[in-house]
Design a protein around this motif. Structure first.
Motif, short mmCIF file in Angstrom:
data_model
loop_
_atom_site.label_atom_id
_atom_site.label_comp_id
_atom_site.label_asym_id
_atom_site.label_seq_id
_atom_site.Cartn_x
_atom_site.Cartn_y
_atom_site.Cartn_z
N ALA A 178 -12.28 -12.07 12.23
CA ALA A 178 -11.55 -13.33 12.06
C ALA A 178 -11.20 -13.58 10.58
CB ALA A 178 -12.38 -14.50 12.60
N PHE A 179 -12.03 -13.06 9.68
CA PHE A 179 -11.81 -13.27 8.23
C PHE A 179 -10.99 -12.16 7.58
CE2 PHE A 179 -15.24 -16.31 8.78
CZ PHE A 179 -14.89 -17.32 7.89
N VAL A 180 -10.80 -11.04 8.30
CA VAL A 180 -10.03 -9.93 7.72
C VAL A 180 -8.55 -10.30 7.64
CG1 VAL A 180 -9.18 -7.59 8.19
CG2 VAL A 180 -11.61 -8.10 8.40
N GLY A 181 -7.94 -10.05 6.50
CA GLY A 181 -6.52 -10.35 6.32
C GLY A 181 -6.18 -10.77 4.90
N PRO A 182 -6.76 -11.88 4.41
CA PRO A 182 -6.48 -12.30 3.03
C PRO A 182 -6.78 -11.22 2.00
CG PRO A 182 -7.53 -14.09 4.22
CD PRO A 182 -7.56 -12.89 5.13
N GLY A 183 -7.85 -10.46 2.20
CA GLY A 183 -8.21 -9.39 1.25
C GLY A 183 -7.12 -8.33 1.15
N LEU A 184 -6.53 -7.97 2.30
CA LEU A 184 -5.45 -6.98 2.30
C LEU A 184 -4.22 -7.52 1.58
CD1 LEU A 184 -5.76 -5.63 5.95
CD2 LEU A 184 -6.19 -4.34 3.86
N MET A 185 -3.94 -8.82 1.75
CA MET A 185 -2.79 -9.43 1.07
C MET A 185 -3.00 -9.45 -0.44
SD MET A 185 -1.64 -12.44 3.67
CE MET A 185 0.05 -12.52 3.09
N ILE A 186 -4.25 -9.60 -0.86
CA ILE A 186 -4.58 -9.57 -2.29
C ILE A 186 -4.49 -8.14 -2.82
CG2 ILE A 186 -6.45 -9.98 -3.96
CD1 ILE A 186 -5.01 -12.48 -2.64
N ALA A 187 -4.98 -7.20 -2.03
CA ALA A 187 -4.99 -5.78 -2.45
C ALA A 187 -3.59 -5.28 -2.80
CB ALA A 187 -5.61 -4.92 -1.36
N VAL A 188 -2.58 -5.87 -2.15
CA VAL A 188 -1.19 -5.48 -2.39
C VAL A 188 -0.82 -5.59 -3.87
CG1 VAL A 188 1.18 -6.33 -2.01
CG2 VAL A 188 -0.35 -5.99 -0.07
N GLY A 189 -1.30 -6.65 -4.52
CA GLY A 189 -0.99 -6.87 -5.93
C GLY A 189 -1.55 -5.79 -6.85
N TYR A 190 -2.53 -5.05 -6.36
CA TYR A 190 -3.17 -4.01 -7.16
C TYR A 190 -2.56 -2.63 -6.95
CZ TYR A 190 -6.54 -7.65 -8.07
OH TYR A 190 -7.11 -8.84 -8.46
N MET A 191 -1.52 -2.60 -6.11
CA MET A 191 -0.84 -1.31 -5.89
C MET A 191 0.67 -1.50 -5.92
SD MET A 191 -1.61 -0.88 -1.79
CE MET A 191 -3.22 -1.60 -1.54
N ASP A 192 1.15 -2.53 -6.61
CA ASP A 192 2.58 -2.82 -6.65
C ASP A 192 3.30 -1.80 -7.54
OD1 ASP A 192 1.90 -3.73 -9.22
OD2 ASP A 192 3.46 -5.26 -9.18
N PRO A 193 4.64 -1.74 -7.50
CA PRO A 193 5.37 -0.72 -8.27
C PRO A 193 5.07 -0.74 -9.77
CG PRO A 193 6.83 -1.73 -6.67
CD PRO A 193 5.54 -2.50 -6.62
N GLY A 194 4.67 -1.90 -10.29
CA GLY A 194 4.35 -1.99 -11.72
C GLY A 194 3.17 -1.14 -12.14
N ASN A 195 2.24 -0.87 -11.20
CA ASN A 195 1.07 -0.05 -11.52
C ASN A 195 1.38 1.45 -11.48
OD1 ASN A 195 -0.83 -2.11 -11.89
ND2 ASN A 195 -1.20 -2.28 -9.71
N TRP A 196 2.46 1.82 -10.80
CA TRP A 196 2.73 3.23 -10.56
C TRP A 196 3.00 4.00 -11.85
CZ3 TRP A 196 4.95 5.40 -5.54
CH2 TRP A 196 4.42 4.71 -4.44
N ALA A 197 3.78 3.39 -12.76
CA ALA A 197 4.16 4.10 -13.99
C ALA A 197 2.95 4.49 -14.82
CB ALA A 197 5.13 3.24 -14.80
N THR A 198 1.99 3.55 -14.99
CA THR A 198 0.81 3.85 -15.80
C THR A 198 -0.06 4.92 -15.12
OG1 THR A 198 -0.22 1.89 -14.82
CG2 THR A 198 0.59 1.67 -17.07
N ASP A 199 -0.17 4.84 -13.79
CA ASP A 199 -0.96 5.85 -13.07
C ASP A 199 -0.33 7.24 -13.17
OD1 ASP A 199 -2.77 3.91 -12.29
OD2 ASP A 199 -1.81 3.55 -10.35
N ILE A 200 1.02 7.29 -13.04
CA ILE A 200 1.73 8.58 -13.12
C ILE A 200 1.60 9.17 -14.53
CG2 ILE A 200 4.04 9.66 -13.12
CD1 ILE A 200 4.72 7.66 -10.80
N ALA A 201 1.84 8.32 -15.55
CA ALA A 201 1.75 8.79 -16.94
C ALA A 201 0.33 9.24 -17.27
CB ALA A 201 2.18 7.68 -17.90
N GLY A 202 -0.67 8.48 -16.82
CA GLY A 202 -2.08 8.82 -17.09
C GLY A 202 -2.47 10.15 -16.47
#
Length: 443
Positions: A40-64
């Motif tokens: 019943a409580f599962v859901g908000p965490g996944l919506m938050i997790a989205v912000g930690y894998m958005d396109p803005g994070n990809w460039a630093t991960d690829i370069a690193g």
């Protein structure tokens, strides 16, 4: 009434529920077992997790990954641990105080401070939306050959898709987010299978290496990963959407809600850690080991995956994951914008007007840059959006810690001494690193 406000520790009384149209709308079974309640409580965490894998994070991960192999995996892990702790504070504020972070600021600070915080938060949301617009436009360009300019224009359609989905109920929205995260997981699971990374170097890189601090280039990318991982709008978002659950608004009910919401949040952020780590691992196994250490952006990575791994599907899956990431971030960014405006100003605009304003603020600079400078310009704009987000973070983290530290506001749920020490250290590290990153970007 004044005595009730003073007793509660807030300067103003709460006037409305956060996201009133979905507040306490999701049923939580009363006498059910552990797993049914957790579901019943599962859901908000996944919506938050989205912000930690958005396109803005990809460039630093690829370069690193391309430049330094697996070494910076430990930085991604530390960033995620920081995120887990801060998101725990956010959900706790929402459940205990029954206010989202924006409402809590309005009920605590004076009008001038609130106005400044609101403006800063709107800038952060616009910057986040900018990353989503560019990420989606790049993905459409890579998959279908749609010019970047038209890709940016097409993202305006997201406004109406999201409004349609919101009208169908909050659980539908959570399910779509979960489905898109699953798509990203499948895509990067396939990429890892193709790239055949070495297991032992990956495991050993989960422990911080001395060279991260001694190598200036590595330190710069590490700060970029750490500084831009925790998204300020996520702290506002999480404190609101945990209140969609219909738990008992009693001390016992709140304690149980905090327990289940923390499990949901922490496990979802482990998924985000896996995806960010997967981006870096694929970049390290594909580019670093083959001597292509100068791959630094999404376009380069897409173009080189196919010739190095020997299959067109490698690039296609990469682009599909990017599109899913951009769309997911759009969903949560929309909600965050609504929460911030309603929470700080107590103004309720029609959702389509609110969304259209935010999207146009992101689309106009993205459109101008793509028309004038092409893909190189969009990459630089993506980096700039992350720097802007980093600058705003302290203005969300510090009030969150202040409120959850306060016994007057949180009662028995106030942060214990050990947690107070940890969260202020985390806040200090994030603010210092973001300050350093900002100075480096300017000079």
């Amino acid at each position: 009434m004044l005595s009730d406000i003073i007793k509660s520790g807030w300067r103003k009384q709460k006037t409305t529920d956060s996201l009133p149209e979905v507040f306490s709308s999701i049923h939580v079974p009363k006498n059910a077992g552990f797993w049914r309640k957790l579901l019943a409580f599962v859901g908000p965490g996944l919506m938050i997790a989205v912000g930690y894998m958005d396109p803005g994070n990809w460039a630093t991960d690829i370069a690193g990954g391309a430049q330094f192999g697996y070494t910076l995996l430990s930085v991604i892990l530390i960033s995620n641990i920081f995120a887990m702790i801060l998101q725990h504070l956010s959900l706790k504020l929402g459940i205990v105080a029954e206010r989202d972070l924006a409402q809590a600021c309005r009920d605590h600070f004076n009008p001038t401070t609130n106005f400044i915080l609101w403006i800063l938060c709107e800038i952060a949301i616009a910057a986040c939306d900018l990353a989503e617009v560019i990420g989606s436009a790049i993905a459409l360009n890579l998959l279908f050959g749609i010019p970047l300019t038209w890709g940016v224009v097409i993202t305006i359609v997201d406004v109406f898709i999201i409004l349609f989905l919101q009208a169908k109920g909050f659980r539908i929205l959570e399910s779509i987010v979960a489905g898109l995260i699953f798509v990203i997981l499948i895509c990067f699971g396939y990429e890892i299978f193709l790239s055949k990374p070495e297991i032992l170097p990956i495991v050993s890189s989960l422990l911080p290496q001395k060279e991260i601090v001694t190598n200036p280039s590595m330190l710069y990318i590490a700060i970029g990963i750490l500084g831009a991982t925790v998204m300020p709008h996520n702290l506002y978002l999480h404190s609101s959407i945990v209140q969609t659950r219909n738990y008992d608004r009693t001390p016992e009910g709140k304690k149980e809600a905090i327990k289940f919401a923390t499990i949901d949040s922490t496990s979802s952020l482990f998924v985000a850690f896996f995806i960010n780590a997967a981006i870096l691992i694929v970049a390290a196994a594909t580019f670093h080991t083959t001597g292509n250490k100068d791959v630094a952006d999404i376009h380069d990575a897409y173009k080189m995956l196919t010739p190095i791994l020997g299959t067109t599907f490698a690039s296609v899956f990469f682009a599909i994951a990017l599109l899913a990431s951009g769309q997911n971030s759009t969903l949560t960014g929309t909600l965050a914008g609504q929460i911030v405006m309603e929470g700080f100003l107590n103004i309720r605009l029609k959702p389509w007007i609110r969304r259209l304003i935010t999207r146009l603020i992101a689309v106009i600079p993205a459109l101008l840059v793509t028309m004038l400078y092409g893909e190189k310009g969009t990459t630089q704009l993506l980096v700039l959006s992350q720097v802007i987000l980093s600058m705003q973070l302290g203005f969300a983290v510090v009030p969150l810690i202040m409120f959850t530290d306060s016994k007057a506001k949180m009662g028995e749920f106030a942060n214990k001494l050990w947690l107070k020490i940890i969260v202020w250290i985390i806040a200090g590290i994030i603010i210092l690193l973001n300050g350093f990153l900002l100075v480096e970007e300017i000079f």
